[in-house]
Design a protein around this motif. Structure first.
Motif, PDB file in Angstrom:
ATOM      1  N   LYS A  48     -17.701  69.196  40.608  1.00  0.00           N
ATOM      2  CA  LYS A  48     -19.091  69.320  40.432  1.00  0.00           C
ATOM      3  C   LYS A  48     -19.504  70.671  39.640  1.00  0.00           C
ATOM      4  N   GLY A  49     -18.536  71.609  39.572  1.00  0.00           N
ATOM      5  CA  GLY A  49     -18.912  72.804  38.733  1.00  0.00           C
ATOM      6  C   GLY A  49     -19.344  73.911  39.581  1.00  0.00           C
ATOM      7  N   ILE A  50     -19.570  75.347  38.997  1.00  0.00           N
ATOM      8  CA  ILE A  50     -20.142  76.288  39.611  1.00  0.00           C
ATOM      9  C   ILE A  50     -21.518  76.878  39.184  1.00  0.00           C
ATOM     10  N   LEU A  80     -23.825  79.435  37.157  1.00  0.00           N
ATOM     11  CA  LEU A  80     -23.662  80.650  36.605  1.00  0.00           C
ATOM     12  C   LEU A  80     -23.976  82.009  37.560  1.00  0.00           C
ATOM     13  N   ALA A  81     -24.960  81.609  38.221  1.00  0.00           N
ATOM     14  CA  ALA A  81     -25.368  82.973  39.110  1.00  0.00           C
ATOM     15  C   ALA A  81     -24.193  83.209  40.128  1.00  0.00           C
ATOM     16  N   ASN A  82     -23.498  82.237  40.324  1.00  0.00           N
ATOM     17  CA  ASN A  82     -22.670  82.306  41.572  1.00  0.00           C
ATOM     18  C   ASN A  82     -20.954  82.723  41.137  1.00  0.00           C
ATOM     19  N   GLN A  83     -20.691  82.747  39.628  1.00  0.00           N
ATOM     20  CA  GLN A  83     -19.443  82.695  39.092  1.00  0.00           C
ATOM     21  C   GLN A  83     -18.894  84.244  39.214  1.00  0.00           C
ATOM     22  N   LYS A  84     -19.785  85.010  39.140  1.00  0.00           N
ATOM     23  CA  LYS A  84     -19.055  86.604  39.536  1.00  0.00           C
ATOM     24  C   LYS A  84     -18.795  86.687  41.083  1.00  0.00           C
ATOM     25  N   ARG A  85     -19.764  86.091  41.770  1.00  0.00           N
ATOM     26  CA  ARG A  85     -19.984  86.511  43.333  1.00  0.00           C
ATOM     27  C   ARG A  85     -18.523  85.774  44.064  1.00  0.00           C
ATOM     28  N   ILE A  86     -18.163  84.669  43.445  1.00  0.00           N
ATOM     29  CA  ILE A  86     -16.998  83.709  44.182  1.00  0.00           C
ATOM     30  C   ILE A  86     -15.701  84.810  44.168  1.00  0.00           C
ATOM     31  N   ALA A 120      -3.422  88.967  39.690  1.00  0.00           N
ATOM     32  CA  ALA A 120      -3.719  88.848  38.098  1.00  0.00           C
ATOM     33  C   ALA A 120      -3.763  90.542  37.992  1.00  0.00           C
ATOM     34  N   GLN A 121      -4.615  91.199  38.644  1.00  0.00           N
ATOM     35  CA  GLN A 121      -4.710  92.651  38.136  1.00  0.00           C
ATOM     36  C   GLN A 121      -3.633  93.624  38.559  1.00  0.00           C
ATOM     37  N   ALA A 122      -2.800  92.981  39.718  1.00  0.00           N
ATOM     38  CA  ALA A 122      -1.460  93.799  39.607  1.00  0.00           C
ATOM     39  C   ALA A 122      -0.671  93.645  38.684  1.00  0.00           C
ATOM     40  N   HIS A 123      -0.603  92.290  38.088  1.00  0.00           N
ATOM     41  CA  HIS A 123       0.046  92.255  36.707  1.00  0.00           C
ATOM     42  C   HIS A 123      -0.453  92.707  35.333  1.00  0.00           C
ATOM     43  N   GLN A 124      -1.611  93.559  35.445  1.00  0.00           N
ATOM     44  CA  GLN A 124      -2.294  94.185  34.377  1.00  0.00           C
ATOM     45  C   GLN A 124      -2.966  92.988  33.568  1.00  0.00           C
ATOM     46  N   GLY A 125      -3.198  91.987  34.522  1.00  0.00           N
ATOM     47  CA  GLY A 125      -3.919  91.033  33.650  1.00  0.00           C
ATOM     48  C   GLY A 125      -5.526  90.712  34.311  1.00  0.00           C
ATOM     49  N   GLN A 126      -5.809  89.605  34.083  1.00  0.00           N
ATOM     50  CA  GLN A 126      -7.357  89.252  34.392  1.00  0.00           C
ATOM     51  C   GLN A 126      -7.371  87.780  34.898  1.00  0.00           C
ATOM     52  N   VAL A 127      -8.361  87.364  35.419  1.00  0.00           N
ATOM     53  CA  VAL A 127      -8.807  85.864  35.821  1.00  0.00           C
ATOM     54  C   VAL A 127     -10.192  85.548  35.205  1.00  0.00           C
ATOM     55  N   LYS A 128     -10.074  84.626  34.426  1.00  0.00           N
ATOM     56  CA  LYS A 128     -11.086  84.126  33.626  1.00  0.00           C
ATOM     57  C   LYS A 128     -11.638  82.637  34.095  1.00  0.00           C
ATOM     58  N   LEU A 129     -12.861  82.581  34.320  1.00  0.00           N
ATOM     59  CA  LEU A 129     -13.543  81.375  34.913  1.00  0.00           C
ATOM     60  C   LEU A 129     -14.633  80.711  33.763  1.00  0.00           C
ATOM     61  N   LYS A 130     -14.378  79.308  33.693  1.00  0.00           N
ATOM     62  CA  LYS A 130     -15.196  78.587  32.681  1.00  0.00           C
ATOM     63  C   LYS A 130     -15.537  77.423  33.549  1.00  0.00           C
ATOM     64  N   SER A 131     -17.019  77.449  33.947  1.00  0.00           N
ATOM     65  CA  SER A 131     -17.462  76.321  34.489  1.00  0.00           C
ATOM     66  C   SER A 131     -18.907  75.767  34.182  1.00  0.00           C
ATOM     67  N   LEU A 178     -21.999  73.002  35.562  1.00  0.00           N
ATOM     68  CA  LEU A 178     -22.235  71.946  36.618  1.00  0.00           C
ATOM     69  C   LEU A 178     -22.349  70.625  36.322  1.00  0.00           C
ATOM     70  N   GLY A 179     -21.441  69.818  37.118  1.00  0.00           N
ATOM     71  CA  GLY A 179     -21.257  68.575  36.722  1.00  0.00           C
ATOM     72  C   GLY A 179     -20.230  68.345  35.613  1.00  0.00           C
ATOM     73  N   ALA A 180     -19.453  69.327  35.190  1.00  0.00           N
ATOM     74  CA  ALA A 180     -18.285  69.265  33.912  1.00  0.00           C
ATOM     75  C   ALA A 180     -17.166  69.739  34.511  1.00  0.00           C
ATOM     76  N   GLY A 181     -17.059  70.246  35.782  1.00  0.00           N
ATOM     77  CA  GLY A 181     -15.788  71.015  36.331  1.00  0.00           C
ATOM     78  C   GLY A 181     -15.878  72.476  36.223  1.00  0.00           C
ATOM     79  N   THR A 182     -14.422  72.646  36.442  1.00  0.00           N
ATOM     80  CA  THR A 182     -14.026  74.241  36.404  1.00  0.00           C
ATOM     81  C   THR A 182     -12.710  74.468  36.080  1.00  0.00           C
ATOM     82  N   GLN A 183     -12.739  75.576  35.432  1.00  0.00           N
ATOM     83  CA  GLN A 183     -11.286  75.980  34.939  1.00  0.00           C
ATOM     84  C   GLN A 183     -11.091  77.448  35.001  1.00  0.00           C
ATOM     85  N   PHE A 184      -9.948  77.744  35.723  1.00  0.00           N
ATOM     86  CA  PHE A 184      -9.702  79.278  36.301  1.00  0.00           C
ATOM     87  C   PHE A 184      -8.484  79.338  35.437  1.00  0.00           C
ATOM     88  N   THR A 185      -8.393  80.399  34.553  1.00  0.00           N
ATOM     89  CA  THR A 185      -7.384  80.779  33.600  1.00  0.00           C
ATOM     90  C   THR A 185      -6.736  82.135  34.001  1.00  0.00           C
TER      91      THR A 185
END
Length: 513
Positions: free
Chosen positions: A435-437, A439-445, A473-484, A486-493
């Motif tokens: 169901k997706g996440i 926008l207001a909760n995407q940083k808080r999660i 991810a940060q220990a590898h000097q990287g990051q986690v990106k979120l794209k979500s 509502l109703g269209a799903g979620t993708q973590f990269t």
């Protein structure tokens, strides 16, 4: 009774005396510390060095000025001596006797008389003549003691047979002289002497030096006062820093140093304020972490204690209670392990990196993820290349994302994994058709113990999964990106750099161990 009253009075007097002595010693110590503190202040030390440098420079400058002035005096007097000698030489060679109109020939006395009558000596200058080894005349007639006819200095000059220049130290100071023998017809007939006492010049130079020193002292005092005030203004931000640091405590980390001016002090103020921001965030995070952790641990402890207090003799009830207690203990164990993992994420040896083939690693991740739950598992893409990373930690992060996706999807809904690579980074993603996440909760999660409102809560979940993914991810000097949506799903990269900094690379010196 009177004796007791006397004793009490004596005791009171002793206590008063002791208190007075303590207060006196404390006041004395405070005064001593005040003076000592004043002496060791940065402003005082700067001004002490300033004064020392000023004194050294002034003393050096005064000495150099005195030498330069004396050098100029010697140079000027030497010019006077040479000028007088040139004028005498011209009269000797080209002059004529004013009484006969003929050259002077062997009339040396008339030569000396004419020259002395025509030339007026400068201040401190003396023209002396010697004829046949005896003092003849001088101009002016009043001579200082070292130049008297019977003086040792004049006797020494009388024995000279060639032109001589020099300097003699006498009781009246230094005397510069120029002695020229006068030969007539190849025979030495007399001496012409030009002497100059520089005692007056020395006295004038010393008076000038005294005036320079007096003026310099006045200027130094004024400069010291101005420098004290200026140093106080320059160092004012340091006092502000000290006062702010004293006002900061564990219960109040909101104080900040006011920014004043530009330059190093402003840069220091900005740096310290940024440090205080980090400290405040760390304290706030620590406090929230402790509160949330205690809350999460309190629930299973309460459940275990409640069931143990209701322990029944019925074997079936005992078995159910035991299974429930073990399940809660397992959940607590997983929770503690997650907390330990987050704590270790800040250690230098958190990662054990190696070179990983991305294509085989992606297939391995997909095979492990399919065993998590009955979903429509898809493999979007497989990158071809290598990356330096910790295989186990990276696997843990992606499995956490896959497990999180199963908790927010139903049977038959799609979950996909994939990998990609470009010139700088490698990408690993997990996407779902849930169901997706909002926008207001995407940083808080990504915060610890964070859960989405109205989400289905699994009994073993504590809201640390995404925090662990982000930490890895940060220990590898990287990051986690979120794209979500509502109703269209979620993708973590998870984005990992292909060329990490040296501090996470494997130690080749221990590669054989």
């Amino acid at each position: 009774m009177n004796d007791q009253g006397t004793d009490v009075t004596k005791l009171g007097n002793n206590l008063t005396s002791a208190n007075f002595e303590q207060n006196h010693e404390a006041s004395k110590t405070k005064r001593c510390w005040g003076w000592r503190h004043l002496f060791w202040e940065a402003r005082t030390r700067i001004l002490v060095w300033y004064v020392l440098l000023m004194v050294c420079f002034t003393a050096t400058s005064v000495g150099l000025i005195r030498q330069v002035l004396f050098k100029e005096v010697y140079k000027r007097i030497d010019g006077y001596l040479i000028q007088e000698m040139q004028e005498f030489q011209q009269l000797l060679q080209q002059g004529k006797n004013p009484f006969t109109g003929q050259p002077f020939d062997d009339d040396i006395t008339t030569l000396f008389d004419v020259f002395l009558s025509r030339n007026i000596p400068n201040d401190g200058e003396f023209l002396l003549t010697i004829v046949d080894g005896q003092f003849y005349k001088s101009s002016p007639k009043a001579l200082p003691a070292p130049l008297q006819p019977d003086s040792e200095l004049l006797k020494g000059w009388s024995n000279l047979t060639k032109s001589t220049k020099g300097q003699e130290e006498t009781s009246v100071g230094s005397i510069l002289y120029y002695v020229k023998p006068v030969e007539i017809g190849g025979e030495l007939r007399g001496l012409f002497i030009v002497a100059n006492s520089i005692a007056g010049e020395e006295e004038e130079i010393n008076e000038v030096i005294v005036v320079i020193i007096e003026v310099t002292l006045i200027v130094m005092v004024a400069a010291f006062v101005v420098a004290w005030i200026a140093a106080g203004r320059v160092l004012a931000p340091l006092r502000s820093i000290t006062e702010t640091a004293r006002s900061i405590s564990e219960t109040d980390l909101t104080q900040r140093i006011p920014l004043q001016g530009y330059g190093e002090m402003a840069e220091l103020t900005i740096t310290l304020n940024q440090m205080l921001d980090r400290v405040q965030r760390a304290f706030t995070s620590q406090r929230d972490f402790i509160n949330d952790a205690s809350h999460e641990l309190r629930t299973p402890i309460t459940i275990i204690r409640g069931h143990l207090e209701l322990w029944d003799d019925d074997p079936k009830a005992q078995q159910e209670t035991l299974e429930l207690v073990l399940d809660e203990l397992d959940r607590m164990n997983r929770f503690v392990n997650d907390l330990l993992l987050l704590a270790k994420a800040e250690w230098r040896d958190f990662l054990h990196v190696e070179t990983i083939d991305i294509d085989s690693f992606t297939e391995e991740l997909f095979a492990k993820a399919k065993a998590l739950a009955e979903r429509d598992w898809q493999l979007d893409a497989i990158a071809s290349g290598r990356i330096v990373a910790d295989r186990q930690r990276l696997t843990q992060a992606i499995m956490n994302l896959a497990e999180n996706a199963t908790q927010h999807t139903k049977a038959g809904e799609q979950i996909a994994l994939g990998s990609a690579i470009n010139r700088h980074n490698a990408y690993f993603w997990v996407r779902d058709t849930g169901k997706g996440i909002e926008l207001a909760n995407q940083k808080r999660i990504f915060e610890r113990f964070a859960r989405l409102p109205n989400s289905r809560r699994c009994s073993e979940g504590a809201g640390l999964g995404l925090s662990i993914v982000q930490a890895i991810a940060q220990a590898h000097q990287g990051q986690v990106k979120l794209k979500s949506r509502l109703g269209a799903g979620t993708q973590f990269t998870i984005v990992i750099p292909l060329e990490p900094k040296q501090d996470i690379l494997p130690d080749e010196s221990n590669s054989d161990c």
